[in-house]
Every structure is written in structure tokens, then in C-alpha cells.
Design a protein around this motif. Structure first.
Motif, PDB file in Angstrom:
ATOM      1  N   LEU A 259       0.820  -1.626   0.100  1.00 11.61           N
ATOM      2  CA  LEU A 259      -0.032  -0.084  -0.450  1.00 11.61           C
ATOM      3  C   LEU A 259       1.456   1.181   0.254  1.00 11.61           C
ATOM      4  O   LEU A 259       0.512   2.036  -0.741  1.00 11.61           O
ATOM      5  N   LEU A 260       1.897   1.613   0.604  1.00  7.32           N
ATOM      6  CA  LEU A 260       2.747   2.408   0.449  1.00  7.32           C
ATOM      7  C   LEU A 260       3.479   2.727  -0.148  1.00  7.32           C
ATOM      8  O   LEU A 260       3.400   4.163  -1.050  1.00  7.32           O
ATOM      9  N   LEU A 261       4.062   1.762  -1.338  1.00  5.79           N
ATOM     10  CA  LEU A 261       4.549   1.668  -2.512  1.00  5.79           C
ATOM     11  C   LEU A 261       3.281   1.538  -3.715  1.00  5.79           C
ATOM     12  O   LEU A 261       4.192   2.564  -4.577  1.00  5.79           O
ATOM     13  N   LYS A 262       1.968   1.463  -3.572  1.00  5.95           N
ATOM     14  CA  LYS A 262       1.243   2.187  -4.615  1.00  5.95           C
ATOM     15  C   LYS A 262       1.059   3.628  -4.119  1.00  5.95           C
ATOM     16  O   LYS A 262       1.375   4.316  -5.189  1.00  5.95           O
ATOM     17  N   ARG A 263       1.800   3.977  -2.832  1.00  8.31           N
ATOM     18  CA  ARG A 263       1.172   5.765  -2.521  1.00  8.31           C
ATOM     19  C   ARG A 263       2.503   6.287  -3.767  1.00  8.31           C
ATOM     20  O   ARG A 263       1.903   7.191  -3.668  1.00  8.31           O
ATOM     21  N   ASP A 349      10.287  18.875  -1.748  1.00 10.35           N
ATOM     22  CA  ASP A 349       9.800  17.944  -0.311  1.00 10.35           C
ATOM     23  C   ASP A 349       9.491  16.632  -0.867  1.00 10.35           C
ATOM     24  O   ASP A 349       8.741  15.708   0.507  1.00 10.35           O
ATOM     25  N   ALA A 350       9.684  16.017  -2.205  1.00 16.83           N
ATOM     26  CA  ALA A 350       9.467  14.398  -3.247  1.00 16.83           C
ATOM     27  C   ALA A 350      10.495  13.054  -2.461  1.00 16.83           C
ATOM     28  O   ALA A 350      10.162  12.531  -3.235  1.00 16.83           O
ATOM     29  N   VAL A 351      11.768  13.777  -2.565  1.00 14.56           N
ATOM     30  CA  VAL A 351      12.993  13.352  -2.573  1.00 14.56           C
ATOM     31  C   VAL A 351      13.092  12.521  -2.028  1.00 14.56           C
ATOM     32  O   VAL A 351      12.990  12.645  -0.771  1.00 14.56           O
ATOM     33  N   ILE A 352      13.510  10.933  -2.456  1.00 15.68           N
ATOM     34  CA  ILE A 352      14.045  10.298  -1.683  1.00 15.68           C
ATOM     35  C   ILE A 352      15.267  10.078  -1.716  1.00 15.68           C
ATOM     36  O   ILE A 352      15.798   9.859  -2.981  1.00 15.68           O
ATOM     37  N   THR A 353      15.254  10.123  -0.159  1.00 16.68           N
ATOM     38  CA  THR A 353      17.384  10.197   0.378  1.00 16.68           C
ATOM     39  C   THR A 353      17.764   9.267   0.105  1.00 16.68           C
ATOM     40  O   THR A 353      17.598   8.128   1.433  1.00 16.68           O
ATOM     41  N   ILE A 354      19.230   9.001   0.134  1.00 17.32           N
ATOM     42  CA  ILE A 354      19.955   7.429  -0.341  1.00 17.32           C
ATOM     43  C   ILE A 354      21.066   8.098   0.735  1.00 17.32           C
ATOM     44  O   ILE A 354      21.736   8.613   0.540  1.00 17.32           O
ATOM     45  N   ASN A 355      21.282   7.365   2.221  1.00 16.97           N
ATOM     46  CA  ASN A 355      22.386   7.450   2.768  1.00 16.97           C
ATOM     47  C   ASN A 355      23.043   5.921   3.034  1.00 16.97           C
ATOM     48  O   ASN A 355      22.182   5.005   3.538  1.00 16.97           O
ATOM     49  N   ASP A 356      24.434   6.162   2.642  1.00 16.77           N
ATOM     50  CA  ASP A 356      25.966   4.775   2.861  1.00 16.77           C
ATOM     51  C   ASP A 356      26.409   4.340   4.269  1.00 16.77           C
ATOM     52  O   ASP A 356      26.198   5.816   5.208  1.00 16.77           O
ATOM     53  N   LEU A 357      25.635   3.277   4.355  1.00 14.06           N
ATOM     54  CA  LEU A 357      25.820   2.785   5.913  1.00 14.06           C
ATOM     55  C   LEU A 357      26.987   1.669   5.882  1.00 14.06           C
ATOM     56  O   LEU A 357      27.603   1.346   7.230  1.00 14.06           O
ATOM     57  N   GLY A 358      28.205   1.645   4.958  1.00 13.62           N
ATOM     58  CA  GLY A 358      28.568   1.055   4.684  1.00 13.62           C
ATOM     59  C   GLY A 358      28.669  -0.118   4.782  1.00 13.62           C
ATOM     60  O   GLY A 358      27.419  -0.606   4.642  1.00 13.62           O
ATOM     61  N   ASP A 359      29.502  -1.368   4.966  1.00 16.14           N
ATOM     62  CA  ASP A 359      29.007  -3.163   4.323  1.00 16.14           C
ATOM     63  C   ASP A 359      27.573  -3.103   3.669  1.00 16.14           C
ATOM     64  O   ASP A 359      27.281  -3.740   3.877  1.00 16.14           O
ATOM     65  N   ASN A 360      28.053  -2.078   2.066  1.00 18.35           N
ATOM     66  CA  ASN A 360      26.525  -2.579   1.124  1.00 18.35           C
ATOM     67  C   ASN A 360      24.966  -2.642   1.994  1.00 18.35           C
ATOM     68  O   ASN A 360      24.322  -3.214   1.024  1.00 18.35           O
ATOM     69  N   LEU A 361      25.424  -1.947   3.197  1.00 14.71           N
ATOM     70  CA  LEU A 361      24.263  -1.606   3.390  1.00 14.71           C
ATOM     71  C   LEU A 361      23.436   0.055   3.052  1.00 14.71           C
ATOM     72  O   LEU A 361      24.633   0.907   3.192  1.00 14.71           O
ATOM     73  N   GLU A 363      20.300   3.710   4.412  1.00 15.32           N
ATOM     74  CA  GLU A 363      19.247   3.678   4.131  1.00 15.32           C
ATOM     75  C   GLU A 363      18.383   4.645   3.506  1.00 15.32           C
ATOM     76  O   GLU A 363      19.036   5.736   2.970  1.00 15.32           O
ATOM     77  N   LEU A 364      16.811   3.818   3.144  1.00 19.85           N
ATOM     78  CA  LEU A 364      16.137   5.361   2.146  1.00 19.85           C
ATOM     79  C   LEU A 364      15.379   6.071   2.952  1.00 19.85           C
ATOM     80  O   LEU A 364      14.887   5.049   3.237  1.00 19.85           O
ATOM     81  N   VAL A 365      15.627   7.098   3.211  1.00 19.20           N
ATOM     82  CA  VAL A 365      15.042   8.248   3.491  1.00 19.20           C
ATOM     83  C   VAL A 365      13.807   8.661   2.897  1.00 19.20           C
ATOM     84  O   VAL A 365      13.557   8.787   1.936  1.00 19.20           O
ATOM     85  N   LEU A 366      12.543   8.128   3.613  1.00 18.47           N
ATOM     86  CA  LEU A 366      11.063   8.431   2.352  1.00 18.47           C
ATOM     87  C   LEU A 366      10.875   9.786   3.051  1.00 18.47           C
ATOM     88  O   LEU A 366      11.049  10.363   4.038  1.00 18.47           O
ATOM     89  N   PRO A 367       9.893  11.010   1.555  1.00 18.97           N
ATOM     90  CA  PRO A 367       9.186  12.026   2.256  1.00 18.97           C
ATOM     91  C   PRO A 367       8.674  11.481   3.294  1.00 18.97           C
ATOM     92  O   PRO A 367       7.344  11.131   3.249  1.00 18.97           O
ATOM     93  N   GLN A 368       8.899  12.549   4.288  1.00 19.44           N
ATOM     94  CA  GLN A 368       7.161  13.044   5.453  1.00 19.44           C
ATOM     95  C   GLN A 368       5.998  12.658   4.993  1.00 19.44           C
ATOM     96  O   GLN A 368       5.280  12.583   6.082  1.00 19.44           O
ATOM     97  N   LYS A 369       6.745  13.211   4.170  1.00 19.93           N
ATOM     98  CA  LYS A 369       5.183  14.300   3.556  1.00 19.93           C
ATOM     99  C   LYS A 369       3.809  13.175   2.948  1.00 19.93           C
ATOM    100  O   LYS A 369       3.508  13.625   2.804  1.00 19.93           O
ATOM    101  N   ILE A 370       4.656  12.004   2.230  1.00 23.41           N
ATOM    102  CA  ILE A 370       3.382  10.432   2.359  1.00 23.41           C
ATOM    103  C   ILE A 370       2.864  10.616   3.281  1.00 23.41           C
ATOM    104  O   ILE A 370       1.462  10.272   2.586  1.00 23.41           O
ATOM    105  N   TRP A 371       3.299  11.135   4.429  1.00 17.68           N
ATOM    106  CA  TRP A 371       1.314  10.742   5.165  1.00 17.68           C
ATOM    107  C   TRP A 371       1.047  11.460   5.798  1.00 17.68           C
ATOM    108  O   TRP A 371       1.006  11.820   7.367  1.00 17.68           O
ATOM    109  N   THR A 372       0.860  12.799   5.263  1.00 20.41           N
ATOM    110  CA  THR A 372      -0.048  13.954   5.131  1.00 20.41           C
ATOM    111  C   THR A 372      -0.911  14.025   4.335  1.00 20.41           C
ATOM    112  O   THR A 372      -0.726  14.109   2.664  1.00 20.41           O
TER     113      THR A 372
END
Length: 733
Positions: A259-263, A349-361, A363-372
Motif C-alpha cells: 500500500l505504501l509503494l502503491k501510494r 520535499d518528494a525526494v527519497i534520500t539515500i544514506n550510505d551505511l557501509g558494509d553494502n547497506l 538507508e532510504l529516507v522516504l519523504p515525510q510528506k507522504i504521511w500527510t
């Protein structure tokens, strides 16, 4: 005492429909001030005022901010001027799910309601004269802000019914339900309440909240960085060319709730308020039937998904239920911060931010505005390359009673060429699916050089598409070539017509479906400007409708013409097969219009001039918003043809060319002349120059010469002669 019957307005006048157009054109003031005429009581009832001297409610001005919904808003306002309308839509026409089927009766009120459905955009133009009219109100409900304005409209109507402000304020929902408002709109009571409280229903925040999909839980997604890159790929040719930016050396693998991906995706793919004139593969055609099959599979696996509803409700078949797993990954692209789609940039405010965590990991930070409630981006941060039918299977599943995530393989900022390449390799090479469909889903594939080196390459699009377009011309009842093409290669008129399917296919592959040749490309098979990769986004229905529109213009021009050849062939056609809607000189066996020798130059001329005039005609911007799931191919094409006919620029251009070549060129074949008559024999010998392989070129040259001397204009001051001369220059003739 409040009574629904207090809502009463005459629906016997067409003015009850006209008010919708007045709203869409923002001309309420002109009609109130009598600058333009209308039945004033009808206008007053529509606006919800006692007479036109009263102040107009403010929501009529505010709805102008929503051009996508304004026609449907006007329709609802018009329907809610009469109690019988409300009850009829609630009890007879609405099928729920925001849709319905209107049944036309033999009275003025009913035919006007049918016209209102069409005028508002709730029903397609093709149903303007039909008894059963399918309609769809779902676009009206996507924005919560529109729902708030609709609530003001409903309050206005409830006051007319006789309720006080205090009663309405205290008990708005119950009063609305008692008066059939939600049912008339095809909504449940809960949907009506949500919408009029300011929540969009389609892809609403409510879906996420109900299923526990919160920002705290899913706003930050861990993903694996998957490295796939060989050193030799660094030397792949043409990195940096248009739509061919060098890709990153890895992609990401993660899970997201369906449901989130669809949104995140669907807001982008289904926002028809944005022109589709600057995307290389935006027209992904969806099959609701296929998604519905997947939807049933998700609920109960196989074979439970294949049995009838009655069987599903029976205890005898409960042992057939199985898990409906979808373990195969969707293929997606996460847009980069500087991405542009449909001429619009991805908002910050619609951009997905990608943070490198190292060790091939990462973190995708989704726009908080999705939940508004305000999440309604023109450009969505994720676009699906493969898997939209799996994703859209969740369109009507709001309560999954558990957790259902989808695995995703996502590239980041992947350019268009590589997306087209991925789609091709995923869907065509391993599976051998319908290759022609792929070229509608990914139009950029039409011009990829690497496909020309494939064993299937040259024929994958061009020959297959030319055959499909030929079949559209032959099969569609509105086509002048309906049942008039020899599809089987048999001999004689009974076979379907004197022109073979093969002749049409060859003519189309040499005109509309050809690739860029350094001079002029095919309107359906090439880029509009060399090196720009700006292919026209039309699918085969749009392409077929354009061809039908061209041949209709030719037939119409012949009907109106008094040219010598037309008069002569009309007289000589006595005894030949009669086609009631076609000009005899058009269908005559002595006309070049019924021969390969005439058809190919006609297709070449219309392709060449359309291609050259593309920027003036704005063909890359021409689009028809129609739900392919609801109508047959025949109906879809008829609707598109009417849209071409409604476009004054395209209409003037095509009809102008048709009139010129019909009136100023002799379309008689040599067999139309008597060889024993000296004067006619000279004409016969002259027409012989158009026979044989050299005849195509000679006829094309002469038709271009006629058009280069035309005095016809289109789109105001643009001259057909200027377009024809530009074509002559490019072709060197």
C-alpha cells in the motif's frame, strides 16, 4: 419540515447541461450580468441561490483552482438540483465504487442527464447517443480540498431542502445519508464522510493509517547495495548521449508495504492533469483484468482465485485457499533530486534520500510528506519499470488483515535508455511476450539502434505494428477501409477489397512506421528531431485513429468535390459495390485510391507533412485520457477520432491537405480511360507514369508540388505550402 422534494429544477431545457460548460469556462459572471443568455432560474438553482441578484457562494470561485475536477463538480451540482435525480442515481444508476451505468429513457430530462454526464467528462463522448452510459466519478474524489468544497455545496442543498444551519452542523453525515447523497455519488457512508472531511479517497492517507503503515515504522528503509559491474562495461559506446547517462555500478534491494509503494508510485502514473508531452515512455497501458486476477490470487492463492464468488463463499471450497505470495521483485527507478518528468521537476520535499551505511547497506529516507493529506505530487519519487500490474492489484485492497510487503529491486537516477533496455530484456527476450505492446509501453524502444542488430530487431516493431494498424483500418467500423482490405490474399472483391494487407503493411513501413532516415522519419516510428529521441507517445489505438481520421478526411473531400475525375468516376461506378457512407469515386476500382499505387503516396504525403508540421500541430502533446479497461478497442478508437476532430489545428491541417490533393490531382487509373478515344488515350498514357515501382515517387512528387502551391492555412496563419516546401527541400525533390 425538511423534504428532499424541495430540490426541484427544470431539466427539460438544455440550459441544465449548459451550466456545466459555463462553470468549466469560468463564465458565471457573464451569464449573471446578462452579457450572455441562459434561463436564469436554471442558473440560480445550479448555483444554489434564489435569484441571480444574490451573492454567489464562494465555493464556485474556489473550485476554479481544480481544473481536473471542475467538470465533475459541476455535474454533481447539476444532479443535486432535483430530488428525482438524486434518488435515481442512488437507487438505479450507481453501481458503487464511484461508478455507475446511466439508463437513458425517452424523455428530455433523461437525455439531458446523459448529455451532462458526457459534458462533464464522467462519460466518454461515444456514449452521447447511447441508451446505456457507463460513467466514472472517481477523479472527483482524489483531493480532500475538493471534498471540502463539495461539503459546502451539499450544505447549500440541505438548506434548500429545509434544514437549519444548526441541524446541518450537528448532524451533517446522517442527514446526507438520509437523503441518499453518498449512494448517489457511488460512495459508502464512510468514504463520503472522509472526503467531505478533507481526505482524498484514492490512495488516501486513510489506507496507510488503517493498516499501521506509519512514518515511524516505514519512513526509513534499510536496503542492500547490490554491486553488478564489469570493467568492460566502462567502454560501452555513447555514454553521455541523450537519455544515456552512465548508470551507477550497483542497485538496491529492499521491501516495502504494497500500500505504501502503491501510494508513492500511483500518484505519478495516474495524474492525468499533467501533459504527457516530454516523457519517453510515460504511457504504460494497464489491464485491470490482469490486476484483478492478481488481486484474487493475493487474497486466496491458487486455485481459489479462479473459482466463482458463490464458491468462495461456500464452506465446501475453503480448503482451496492457499497463500497468495508474490515473491518476484518489482523493478523500479528512484528518481534523482534533479529529475524532470512531464516538464515538471521532482519537488524537494518528494525526494527519497539515500544514506550510505557501509558494509553494502544503505538507508532510504522516504519523504515525510507522504504521511500527510497534502501529498499529491505531480512527480512521484519512484517509477516502476516492471511490475505495475502486481502493484495495481492493491488498488481496491485497503485492509489486508496482516502485513503484505513487496520485494523491490531499485536503480537510482537511471536514464531512460537503460530503463527501456531493462524492460525489453526482462519482458521480451526471456518470455517472448507481445513485442508490439512493449513498444507502446516503452516508446523509446522504437528508435534504439541496438535492436536493429537483433535477429528480431527490424521486424519487432515496424512490420508487426504496420500489420496491427492495417487490421485496425480493416476491422474498425468507423474506418473508410472497414472490410475493404484483402486480408487473406484471395482474388476478387469478395476477398475484402482490391488492396492487399501486404500492400498496406509495406506502405506503412515505408511511411508512418519507418525509422529516421536522415531526412524525414515516420510519425509512429522515429524521433521528431534528429538525436533528440523525442518519439511521439501514441499507442497503436492512437496511431490507428490518426490514420482513420486521415482517410475520413479524404472520403469527405471527395464527397464535396466537383473535380472532373470525381464526377467521371461517380458516373462510371454504377454497378460496382456500393458503400453507403463512402464516396463512389473513393471506392471505384478505377481510382488510384483503391490501388497500392495510390495508397503508398497518400500515406507518404500525410506522414511527411505531419512529421514536418509536428511542432505546429503539437502532436507530441496530443493525448486522450480514456480508461482502456472499460471499453472495446472499437469504442476507444472512435473516442480518439472524435478528439482529433475536436482539435481545430489538426482538423484544419488534415482536411486542408485532403481537399488539395482531391481537387487538384487526377486520381483515375489508366483503365478509367477509353484507349480508342484519342483524347482519353492521351490521358491514359499520362496516368501510366504512376504505374510500376517508379510510380510511387512520381505521384509523391506531383502531390508535393500541388501542396507547395496551396493557399490553405491552418492554426491561424500557418501555410500548408510552407510545410510542403520544407518537405521538398529535405527530400531533395
Amino acid at each position: 419540515m425538511p423534504n428532499l422534494t424541495n430540490l426541484t429544477s427544470s431539466w427539460t431545457k438544455y440550459d441544465s447541461v449548459k451550466v456545466i460548460q459555463i462553470l468549466k469556462e469560468n463564465e458565471i459572471a457573464e451569464y449573471i450580468n446578462s452579457a450572455k443568455t441562459i434561463d436564469k432560474p436554471t442558473l440560480s438553482h445550479f448555483l444554489g441561490i434564489k435569484n441571480v441578484s444574490e451573492e454567489v457562494p464562494s465555493f464556485w470561485n474556489e473550485i476554479q483552482q481544480f481544473p481536473e475536477e471542475i467538470g465533475l463538480f459541476g455535474l454533481v451540482a447539476a444532479i443535486f438540483t432535483h430530488h428525482e435525480n438524486i434518488k435515481s442515481f442512488a437507487e438505479r444508476y450507481s453501481t458503487g465504487n464511484m461508478e455507475g451505468i446511466f439508463i437513458t429513457e425517452e424523455d428530455k430530462r433523461s437525455t439531458n442527464l446523459r448529455s451532462a454526464l458526457v459534458e462533464s467528462g464522467a462519460a466518454e463522448k461515444i456514449f452521447r447517443r447511447k441508451k446505456e452510459v457507463p460513467y466514472d466519478l472517481s477523479k472527483l474524489y482524489r483531493r480532500g480540498n475538493v471534498g471540502l468544497l463539495a461539503k459546502e455545496l451539499f450544505i447549500n442543498r440541505l438548506k434548500t431542502i429545509g434544514y437549519s444551519e444548526a441541524e446541518i452542523e450537528e448532524n451533517f453525515l446522517n442527514i446526507s445519508v438520509e437523503n441518499f447523497f453518498p449512494k448517489a455519488l457511488g460512495l459508502t457512508d464512510e468514504q463520503f464522510n472522509k472526503w467531505t472531511s478533507g481526505h482524498g479517497i484514492s490512495n488516501s492517507l486513510y489506507e496507510l493509517e488503517k493498516n499501521g503503515i506509519t512514518y515511524e515504522k516505514f519512513g526509513r528503509i534499510k536496503a542492500f547495495k547490490v554491486k553488478q559491474w564489469l570493467n568492460r562495461w566502462d567502454s560501452v559506446p555513447n555514454y553521455g548521449a541523450k537519455n544515456r547517462r552512465k548508470p551507477q555500478q550497483y542497485f538496491y534491494q529492499f521491501n516495502l508495504p504494497a500500500l505504501l509503494l502503491k501510494r508513492i508510485y500511483d500518484v505519478h502514473s495516474r495524474n492525468s492533469s499533467v501533459d504527457k508531452n516530454d516523457e519517453v515512455f510515460s504511457q504504460r497501458k494497464h489491464s485491470e483484468e490482469r490486476s484483478a486476477e492478481i488481486r484474487e490470487y493475493v487474497k486466496g492463492g491458487y486455485p481459489w482465485s479462479t473459482i466463482t464468488l458463490a464458491q468462495k463463499e461456500s464452506d465446501a471450497y475453503k480448503d482451496l485457499q492457499m497463500p497468495g505470495w508474490l515473491p518476484t521483485s518489482l523493478i523500479a527507478n528512484i528518481l534523482g533530486a534533479d529529475s524532470i518528468r512531464r516538464l515538471k521537476p521532482l519537488e524537494d520535499d518528494a525526494v527519497i534520500t539515500i544514506n550510505d551505511l557501509g558494509d553494502n547497506l544503505v538507508e532510504l529516507v522516504l519523504p515525510q510528506k507522504i504521511w500527510t493529506d497534502s501529498w499529491m505530487p505531480i512527480v512521484s519519487p519512484i517509477e516502476i519499470i516492471d511490475g505495475q500490474h502486481r502493484l495495481r492489484a492493491f488498488d481496491y485492497v485497503s485492509d489486508l488483515d496482516g502485513e503484505y510487503e513487496l520485494p523491490v529491486i531499485a536503480f537510482h537516477n537511471l536514464d531512460f535508455t537503460w530503463q527501456a533496455y531493462l524492460f525489453y530484456t526482462i519482458n521480451i527476450k526471456p518470455k517472448r511476450i507481445n513485442t508490439s505492446l512493449a513498444y507502446d509501453l516503452m516508446p523509446l524502444l522504437r528508435i534504439q539502434d541496438w535492436l536493429e542488430h537483433d535477429l528480431n530487431g527490424p521486424d519487432v516493431y515496424k512490420k508487426v505494428r504496420a500489420q496491427e494498424l492495417t487490421e485496425i483500418l480493416w476491422r474498425n467500423e468507423s474506418s473508410p477501409w472497414h472490410n475493404r482490405i484483402n486480408m487473406l490474399g484471395d482474388v476478387g472483391q469478395a476477398s475484402g477489397g482490391p488492396v492487399s494487407q501486404n500492400a498496406f503493411i509495406n506502405s506503412l513501413t515505408n511511411s508512418f512506421v519507418k525509422k529516421w532516415d536522415g531526412k524525414i522519419g515516420g510519425l509512429f516510428g522515429g524521433e521528431m528531431h534528429m538525436g533528440e529521441q523525442d518519439v511521439i507517445q501514441w499507442d497503436k489505438e492512437m496511431q490507428g485513429a490518426y490514420l482513420i481520421f486521415i482517410w475520413e478526411a479524404i472520403n469527405s473531400a471527395i464527397k464535396k468535390s466537383q473535380a472532373e475525375w470525381v464526377v467521371d468516376l461517380t458516373e462510371k461506378s454504377v454497378g460496382e459495390t456500393i458503400y453507403p457512407d463512402l464516396a463512389p469515386a473513393f471506392t471505384s476500382l478505377k481510382s488510384f485510391f483503391t490501388t497500392d499505387q495510390g495508397i503508398r503516396p497518400v500515406l507518404l504525403i500525410f506522414n511527411d507533412l505531419s512529421f514536418e508540421a509536428n511542432d505546429l500541430l503539437e502532436l507530441t502533446k496530443f493525448d486522450v485520457d480514456i480508461d482502456y479497461d472499460k471499453y472495446s478497442t472499437q469504442q476507444i478508437i472512435e473516442v480518439i477520432v472524435t478528439h482529433f476532430d475536436d482539435n481545430s489545428v489538426i482538423k484544419e491541417f488534415i482536411e486542408g491537405i485532403a481537399m488539395e490533393i482531391v481537387n487538384k490531382f487526377d486520381w483515375r487509373t489508366p483503365s478509367a480511360f477509353n484507349p480508342n478515344d484519342r483524347d482519353e488515350d492521351l490521358k491514359r498514357q499520362f496516368q501510366n507514369q504512376f504505374r510500376g515501382s517508379g510510380g510511387y515517387r512520381e505521384m509523391r512528387i506531383q502531390l508535393l508540388r500541388i501542396l507547395a502551391n496551396s493557399d490553405r492555412v491552418f492554426a491561424g496563419t500557418n501555410k500548408i505550402s510552407d510545410v510542403a516546401r520544407a518537405v521538398q527541400t529535405k527530400l531533395g525533390i
